[in-house]
Write a protein that holds these residues in place. Structure first.
Motif, mmCIF file in Angstrom:
data_model
loop_
_atom_site.group_PDB
_atom_site.id
_atom_site.type_symbol
_atom_site.label_atom_id
_atom_site.label_comp_id
_atom_site.label_asym_id
_atom_site.label_seq_id
_atom_site.Cartn_x
_atom_site.Cartn_y
_atom_site.Cartn_z
ATOM 1 N N CYS A 22 19.326 46.356 42.385
ATOM 2 C CA CYS A 22 18.817 46.876 41.064
ATOM 3 C C CYS A 22 17.505 46.353 40.962
ATOM 4 C CB CYS A 22 19.529 46.283 39.808
ATOM 5 S SG CYS A 22 18.847 46.622 38.227
ATOM 6 N N CYS A 25 17.452 43.639 37.759
ATOM 7 C CA CYS A 25 18.159 42.509 37.828
ATOM 8 C C CYS A 25 18.824 41.710 39.069
ATOM 9 C CB CYS A 25 19.556 42.441 36.923
ATOM 10 S SG CYS A 25 20.652 43.427 37.471
ATOM 11 N N CYS A 38 20.750 49.281 38.002
ATOM 12 C CA CYS A 38 22.150 49.293 37.656
ATOM 13 C C CYS A 38 22.355 49.909 36.257
ATOM 14 C CB CYS A 38 22.821 47.819 37.924
ATOM 15 S SG CYS A 38 22.295 46.755 36.385
ATOM 16 N N CYS A 41 21.136 47.784 33.288
ATOM 17 C CA CYS A 41 19.625 47.596 32.954
ATOM 18 C C CYS A 41 19.211 49.151 32.601
ATOM 19 C CB CYS A 41 19.116 47.296 34.255
ATOM 20 S SG CYS A 41 19.354 45.605 34.760
HETATM 21 ZN ZN LIG Z 1 20.205 45.938 36.707
#
Ligand SMILES: [Zn+2]
Ligand SMILES: [Zn+2]
Length: 254
Positions: A22, A25, A38, A41
């Motif tokens: 991601c 993150c 992801c 997020c």
């Molecule tokens: Zn993420």
């Protein structure tokens, strides 16, 4: 056919060596190649549902048509027909904007740009929206010296994500920044307007006559930058300009 197979094999090998993560993150992504965020997020970045003024993107009690404007922008002469953002700057979007300014944040800027394009398409789906016609995307340019020091342009990376999702050309060199600008964030509203006045000029590399152009920046604050950009594109023959940014700063700068 062979080249397609070869490119898929390279992609599979790259995924094996460097599993996709991601862009926000760094969690591993168990999704096909090319997805940059992801689901958690992505949901956070998309989470803003505040009604906004379609003319300046400030949050309002109700969605205001772009021709009317809100109490913030009604008295302002704007060279663009409408503005869109993903949310307010004082949210999780602040971290996205800050990371997007540096080379390691390029993937995040790209992903945020794609989500911004989705927001624009939602606005375009409403009847009679200025966002319904977008011929090309133009990022707010950075002076070459600043670009060299920074190593990345957030506006350009975000604009690349927007253009790819909207499937329209990205005209990165359509407008040039003619002088080294003081940091807008360090100036008062009046000084910001003076700082960027006539700072942007169409380069003449593209035929812009009659085009509807989407100007992309990372944060919309006093709108001085996008007003200056819009004027340069209208002067170069554009029929309409529109504005989009990741975040809207709602603090009033005096
Ligand atoms: Zn993420
Ligand atoms: Zn407004």
């Amino acid at each position: 056919m062979l080249s397609l197979l070869a490119s898929r094999l390279v992609t599979a090998a790259t995924d094996l060596l460097f599993p996709p993560t991601c862009a926000a993150c760094q969690a591993d992504l168990a999704t096909p190649h090319g997805v940059l965020l992801c689901s958690s997020c992505e949901a956070t970045i998309r989470s803003d549902t505040l009604p906004r003024c379609l003319r300046c993107a400030m949050p309002c009690r109700t969605i205001l048509q772009s021709s009317v404007g809100c109490s913030h922008c009604r008295e302002m002469k704007l060279p663009f027909a409408a503005a869109a953002v993903l949310g307010n700057y004082d949210t999780s979007l602040r971290a996205v904007v800050i990371r997007a300014k540096y080379p390691h944040g390029e993937q995040l800027a790209l992903a945020a740009g794609q989500l911004l394009a989705d927001r624009i398409q939602e606005l375009a789906a409403r009847g009679d929206s200025p966002f319904a016609t977008i011929d090309a995307v133009v990022p707010v340019p950075m002076h070459w010296l600043k670009r060299m020091v920074r190593g990345a342009s957030a506006a350009e990376s975000i604009a690349r994500g927007v253009a790819s999702r909207l499937n329209v050309p990205l005209l990165s060199s359509a407008v040039g920044c003619t002088r080294f600008l003081a940091k807008q964030g360090s100036l008062s509203q009046r000084k910001r307007a003076r700082n960027v006045r006539s700072a942007y000029r169409a380069t003449g590399q593209f035929e812009l006559t009659g085009a509807s152009l989407l100007i992309v920046d990372d944060v919309l604050t006093t709108l001085s930058t996008t007003i200056s950009m819009g004027k340069s594109l209208i002067a170069a023959g554009a029929a309409q300009t529109l504005v989009a940014g990741i975040a809207r700063s709602t603090s009033i700068v005096s």
